[in-house]
Design an enzyme around this catalytic site. Sequence first.
Site, mmCIF file in Angstrom:
data_model
loop_
_atom_site.group_PDB
_atom_site.id
_atom_site.type_symbol
_atom_site.label_atom_id
_atom_site.label_comp_id
_atom_site.label_asym_id
_atom_site.label_seq_id
_atom_site.Cartn_x
_atom_site.Cartn_y
_atom_site.Cartn_z
ATOM 1 C CB ALA A 115 -0.484 -9.930 31.233
ATOM 2 C CD GLU A 137 2.134 -10.002 34.140
ATOM 3 O OE1 GLU A 137 1.671 -10.438 34.317
ATOM 4 O OE2 GLU A 137 3.335 -9.702 33.204
ATOM 5 C CB CYS A 235 -2.270 -23.618 31.478
ATOM 6 S SG CYS A 235 -0.848 -22.416 30.893
HETATM 7 N N1 SAM Z 1 -3.975 -15.118 34.317
HETATM 8 C C1 SAM Z 1 -3.513 -14.249 32.669
HETATM 9 C C2 SAM Z 1 -4.789 -14.706 31.693
HETATM 10 O O1 SAM Z 1 -6.280 -14.706 31.857
HETATM 11 O O2 SAM Z 1 -4.599 -13.769 30.324
HETATM 12 C C3 SAM Z 1 -2.965 -15.068 32.511
HETATM 13 C C4 SAM Z 1 -1.056 -14.983 33.669
HETATM 14 S S1 SAM Z 1 0.136 -15.823 32.570
HETATM 15 C C5 SAM Z 1 -0.578 -17.635 33.354
HETATM 16 C C6 SAM Z 1 1.327 -14.978 34.305
HETATM 17 C C7 SAM Z 1 1.447 -14.061 34.251
HETATM 18 O O3 SAM Z 1 2.476 -14.452 35.605
HETATM 19 C C8 SAM Z 1 3.036 -13.838 33.236
HETATM 20 O O4 SAM Z 1 1.785 -12.971 32.578
HETATM 21 C C9 SAM Z 1 3.563 -13.665 34.361
HETATM 22 O O5 SAM Z 1 4.257 -12.355 32.736
HETATM 23 C C10 SAM Z 1 3.513 -13.589 34.911
HETATM 24 N N2 SAM Z 1 4.246 -13.529 35.812
HETATM 25 C C11 SAM Z 1 5.715 -14.187 35.998
HETATM 26 N N3 SAM Z 1 7.095 -14.081 36.827
HETATM 27 C C12 SAM Z 1 5.861 -13.693 38.024
HETATM 28 C C13 SAM Z 1 6.963 -13.004 39.659
HETATM 29 N N4 SAM Z 1 6.991 -13.404 39.929
HETATM 30 N N5 SAM Z 1 5.066 -12.365 40.265
HETATM 31 C C14 SAM Z 1 4.045 -12.677 39.737
HETATM 32 N N6 SAM Z 1 4.083 -12.820 38.446
HETATM 33 C C15 SAM Z 1 4.651 -13.326 37.539
#
Ligand code: SAM
Length: 491
Positions: A115, A137, A235
């Site tokens: 997400a 997500e 990032c």
């Molecule tokens: N890939 C996405 C995009 O391009 O739009 C952005 C992803 S963002 C950097 C990282 C995502 O990892 C967040 O949506 C977050 O909710 C999720 N996240 C947080 N903790 C996590 C966990 N323990 N395992 C997997 N995903 C996680």
Amino acid sequence: MCDKNRLPEAYLARMELLLGSEYGAFFKSYGERRQYGLRRNPLKITEEAFVKVMPFPLQKISWAREGYYYDAVSRPGSHVLHEAGAYYIQEPSAMAAVEALAPGPGERILDLCAAPGGKTTQIAGRMQGEGLLVANEVIGERAQILSRNVERMGIANCVVCSEKPERLAALFPAFFDRVLVDAPCSGEGMFRKEEAVRREWSEEAVRLCAKRQAAILREAAKLVRPGGVLVYSTCTFSPEENEGTISAFLREHETYTIEEIPCGALFSPGRADWIKEETPGIERCGRLWPHLLQGEGHFVARLRRRGEAKTEEAGSGEREAGAEKRVERRQGREKSFRKERHGTIEEAELCKLVNAFMTEELGIGEGWRQKHAGSLLRFKEQIYLMPDEMPPLAGIRILRPGLHLMTEKKSRFEPAHALALSLGPDDIGKRRAVSYAEAVAWLRGESLPCQEEKGWTALFYEGFCLGFGKASGGQMKNHYPKGLRKSLENP
Ligand code: SAM
């Protein structure tokens, strides 16, 4: 531009120590404008047509095939073409991770931390509707945003779910050709763009993120098939969350090696001198720096699981053979939807009804069907086209098991908005072109006067489907989903 005085002092001290003589140029970049990017949706429009139809000045991004810069005064998020899924607004450097993943048609691909969907929608564009894309997500509310973006971009071969990585790893061991881990991180590369990320930063947060990233990567490793590719991206700049995470991963996983990134020559190499452990190949990682290119900060690493390769790396011969097989499969596809693999007699009957509705009431022809493989899946009154290759869904939280085709009402069907957004103008007989002003009124939820006969009609603006309307008594009744309605300005 961001207020340099509001950058965390401990962060600046770390960066000065790491960058040495380069620090001055890096710090100066915080006084410069951030970059704005958007990505063409190749599922809906060619590059040639896109540059003609786009009403904003655009400039190509060198590392992203479908990526463009736009200037700060253009507001592409408030245009009808955005709602129609012609493009996705995405920070330019963030487009690098999918370039590193290099996905292709016909593969099984997992976007583990997906997400709001920037990278999922980019991957889908490269897959061209062929193969299986699973977008996951873990946070439920964010998964809903992801699901809406998958719908807007007209992606048919994507299953959206909301699970912990360990659950997916237990259900799909060694299943995917490619897995992307765009990990949650401390976001240092986004300080120029998002003030909230700056405020939340701390050295403790960096440590916690690194721990979480290691845990996610450990599960991701189990999901990749032998010979498959695992891409890790963040990032942020911190070595703990980047070279450190990759170095620790490689020590724990002897079956993985680190690879050159396609188009990596445009980025800065990973820094062996920023971590304690010697890690052969760590310089093959790529970092995108705001003072060295037009974009924010990002980090990308491409890893390969040892074993037999069967995609492009196995040689173009095998890849071509794969493409031929897909064409054969398409040509041999039945002229109607197949019932769900473990289907019942009633489902066979449902297939006939769905086919009849699509052909007779919507005028959806063979062209669209040839492009979209899958089996019908009924979930309560909702009917989906589930991508081929998707294993049984039991036990996972699913938001979207494939392309939402229609809703079954008592004695009739209503076509789904997702189906509309998957259509090109040549896919459907019952269609009508609208002007920009009519499109704006439509997205606001207004009905339009019409001369069409009674029944369903797909509305198109500049060749992009906006949704279905239903003609009756000289009015095209608006079926644009209530939750998506919005007021856009007339240009
Ligand atoms: N890939 C996405 C995009 O391009 O739009 C952005 C992803 S963002 C950097 C990282 C995502 O990892 C967040 O949506 C977050 O909710 C999720 N996240 C947080 N903790 C996590 C966990 N323990 N395992 C997997 N995903 C996680």
